[in-house]
Design an enzyme around this catalytic site. Structure first.
Site, PDB file in Angstrom:
ATOM      1  N   CYS A   1      -8.250 -12.183  -1.762  1.00  0.00           N
ATOM      2  CA  CYS A   1      -8.441 -10.892  -1.117  1.00  0.00           C
ATOM      3  C   CYS A   1      -9.831 -10.711  -0.511  1.00  0.00           C
ATOM      4  O   CYS A   1     -10.845 -10.830  -1.212  1.00  0.00           O
ATOM      5  CB  CYS A   1      -8.152  -9.773  -2.103  1.00  0.00           C
ATOM      6  SG  CYS A   1      -8.172  -8.156  -1.309  1.00  0.00           S
TER       7      CYS A   1
ATOM      8  N   CYS B   1     -13.623  -3.334  -3.645  1.00  0.00           N
ATOM      9  CA  CYS B   1     -12.818  -3.383  -4.874  1.00  0.00           C
ATOM     10  C   CYS B   1     -13.511  -4.260  -5.917  1.00  0.00           C
ATOM     11  O   CYS B   1     -14.041  -5.331  -5.603  1.00  0.00           O
ATOM     12  CB  CYS B   1     -11.427  -3.933  -4.560  1.00  0.00           C
ATOM     13  SG  CYS B   1     -10.330  -4.004  -5.994  1.00  0.00           S
TER      14      CYS B   1
ATOM     15  N   CYS C   1      -9.410 -10.814  -7.269  1.00  0.00           N
ATOM     16  CA  CYS C   1      -8.239 -11.493  -6.694  1.00  0.00           C
ATOM     17  C   CYS C   1      -8.721 -12.543  -5.690  1.00  0.00           C
ATOM     18  O   CYS C   1      -9.378 -12.210  -4.695  1.00  0.00           O
ATOM     19  CB  CYS C   1      -7.325 -10.485  -6.008  1.00  0.00           C
ATOM     20  SG  CYS C   1      -6.816  -9.114  -7.074  1.00  0.00           S
TER      21      CYS C   1
ATOM     22  N   CYS D   1       8.192  -1.404  -5.843  1.00  0.00           N
ATOM     23  CA  CYS D   1       8.035  -2.445  -4.828  1.00  0.00           C
ATOM     24  C   CYS D   1       7.124  -3.500  -5.435  1.00  0.00           C
ATOM     25  O   CYS D   1       5.931  -3.252  -5.638  1.00  0.00           O
ATOM     26  CB  CYS D   1       7.421  -1.845  -3.557  1.00  0.00           C
ATOM     27  SG  CYS D   1       7.040  -3.068  -2.271  1.00  0.00           S
TER      28      CYS D   1
ATOM     29  N   ARG E   1      11.413  -7.875   1.528  1.00  0.00           N
ATOM     30  CA  ARG E   1      10.484  -7.476   2.589  1.00  0.00           C
ATOM     31  C   ARG E   1       9.714  -8.689   3.117  1.00  0.00           C
ATOM     32  O   ARG E   1       8.912  -9.295   2.400  1.00  0.00           O
ATOM     33  CB  ARG E   1       9.511  -6.439   2.031  1.00  0.00           C
ATOM     34  CG  ARG E   1       8.796  -5.618   3.063  1.00  0.00           C
ATOM     35  CD  ARG E   1       7.978  -4.515   2.400  1.00  0.00           C
ATOM     36  NE  ARG E   1       8.760  -3.681   1.506  1.00  0.00           N
ATOM     37  CZ  ARG E   1       9.596  -2.724   1.889  1.00  0.00           C
ATOM     38  NH1 ARG E   1       9.753  -2.484   3.177  1.00  0.00           N
ATOM     39  NH2 ARG E   1      10.279  -2.021   1.013  1.00  0.00           N
TER      40      ARG E   1
ATOM     41  N   CYS F   1       3.400   3.454   4.350  1.00  0.00           N
ATOM     42  CA  CYS F   1       2.740   2.952   3.146  1.00  0.00           C
ATOM     43  C   CYS F   1       1.225   3.113   3.267  1.00  0.00           C
ATOM     44  O   CYS F   1       0.650   2.824   4.320  1.00  0.00           O
ATOM     45  CB  CYS F   1       3.078   1.485   2.934  1.00  0.00           C
ATOM     46  SG  CYS F   1       4.853   1.129   2.953  1.00  0.00           S
TER      47      CYS F   1
ATOM     48  N   CYS G   1       5.163   5.358   0.491  1.00  0.00           N
ATOM     49  CA  CYS G   1       4.787   4.350  -0.496  1.00  0.00           C
ATOM     50  C   CYS G   1       3.268   4.310  -0.603  1.00  0.00           C
ATOM     51  O   CYS G   1       2.568   4.522   0.395  1.00  0.00           O
ATOM     52  CB  CYS G   1       5.324   2.983  -0.074  1.00  0.00           C
ATOM     53  SG  CYS G   1       4.895   1.611  -1.181  1.00  0.00           S
TER      54      CYS G   1
END
Length: 382
Positions: A95, A88, A92, A225, A297, A132, A165
């Site tokens: 991550c 990616c 972040c 979400c 969640r 998901c 999801c």
């Protein structure tokens, strides 16, 4: 990215020097009457006052509101699959899938359809009702063929009668519309933290860009979400800021994930301290009070909690978990262990589309498939 991943134990000590006192009786100056009323004009100070209230008072109030809006015996069981790992371009700080950091996570291509469907079938057989799929991308620009493959995954999983999801990075309104037409139930796009603290964690995507994606998802009729990560180095005020941000959306998100971070070697946050357990409970309880109809969640980090610690989270208002073989890049609590635990605590899995606000958005699709919508007196009202 969907989650910051917790691989070590949460820090649990609660010292007597903590300025918030545990209470065994209600304190008139801090107790506020329980209510199931959904508000969208909470002030930040109101939420801060709730967050700062004595912990047992806070949990008691949250539990009462939870029972006014949800069946307290029901837990939504969700299974998460990484359909495209690593590589990616985002930065972040939490991550391991960012291409900017040297971590144990290796980049891979988007999976073919059949392995994903096999995983969804296994999840359904084990009691999960929401499946998901996460892809480590900034957005879908230049990924037409990959997006078509994902749309087919969505169609196939939705055809199994499961909630579906995805989390695919930023979306345009047109991409959100296509996902809705394919049968997508929900889209995950976490805000992660408060607007003020956010730039210290991520610089390649703005807070408003995240809100734009959430708006596109909501406008397409897809359930939202969106939650956050604890342990990024944020303060209590930042946790309150996150809850304040989602509480003032045009619609409260249908689900609010609460993730906990343990630093991943190779990422900028590798030396962060684990989040305190009572901070996790306090955040869940505050979110339940402010977002009464939302599913809360209990996400990354749950597998490090004891049964009694998880039970306190459920008491405080959490009513969804991830279960199965893995989350995105770390282990997950397995189905058999979760089902045994739930049996001991008198809990059971929530049915697909049992949350009324989700069923309302599914409307025509549920009627066309012959799936009955929840009755008007269903306990899971929102």
């Amino acid at each position: 990215m969907y989650f910051a991943l917790l691989r070590g134990p949460l820090v649990r000590p609660l010292s007597c020097s903590n300025r918030r006192l545990l209470a065994t009786v209600a304190h008139p100056e801090s107790a506020v009457a329980s209510t199931s009323l959904t508000r969208r004009e909470w002030t930040r100070q109101e939420i801060q006052n709730i967050y700062d209230s004595p912990l047992l008072d806070l949990v008691f109030r949250a539990a009462a509101i939870h029972r006014q809006n949800h069946d307290p015996s029901k837990i939504q069981l969700c299974t998460l699959m990484n359909i495209k790992t690593g590589g990616c371009s985002e930065d972040c700080s939490y991550c391991s899938q960012s291409s900017r950091y040297s971590t144990a996570t290796k980049a891979s291509k988007l999976l073919e359809i059949e392995p994903v469907l096999e995983a969804a079938r296994k999840a359904k057989e084990n009691g999960s009702t929401r499946f998901c799929m996460g892809a480590a991308w900034r957005d879908l620009a230049g990924r037409k063929r990959g997006f078509e493959r994902i749309l087919q995954m969505v169609r196939e999983v939705r055809g199994m009668g499961m909630e579906v999801c995805t989390t695919l990075g930023m979306l345009s309104p047109e991409q959100a519309r296509q996902l809705k037409e394919a049968g997508l139930t929900a889209y995950n796009h976490n805000l992660d933290t408060s607007r003020e603290f956010y730039p210290t964690v991520i610089t390649t995507r703005s807070y408003d860009e995240r809100l734009d994606t959430i708006s596109a998802v909501r406008d397409a009729g897809i359930s939202v979400c969106s939650g956050g990560i604890l342990g990024l180095g944020e303060t209590d005020q930042d946790r309150v800021g996150l809850i304040h941000e989602v509480s003032n959306m045009p619609e409260h998100p249908e689900s609010f994930p609460v993730n906990a971070l343990v630093p991943i070697p190779g990422t900028p946050l590798e030396n962060n301290e684990p989040v305190l357990y009572h901070t996790l409970v306090r955040t869940i309880a505050t979110a339940r009070i402010i977002l009464p109809g939302t599913i809360i969640r209990l996400a990354a980090g749950r597998n490090t909690l004891s049964e009694s610690e998880q039970a306190m989270c459920f008491m405080a208002g959490a009513n969804a978990v991830f279960t199965g073989e893995a989350m995105l890049t770390t282990p997950c609590s397995p189905w058999d262990e979760d089902k045994a635990m739930m049996g001991r605590w008198g809990l059971e899995g929530m049915a697909s589309f049992e949350q009324k606000s989700v069923a309302r958005k599914e409307g025509e699709a549920l009627r066309a498939s012959g799936t009955s919508e929840p009755s008007s007196d269903a306990i899971t009202r929102n």
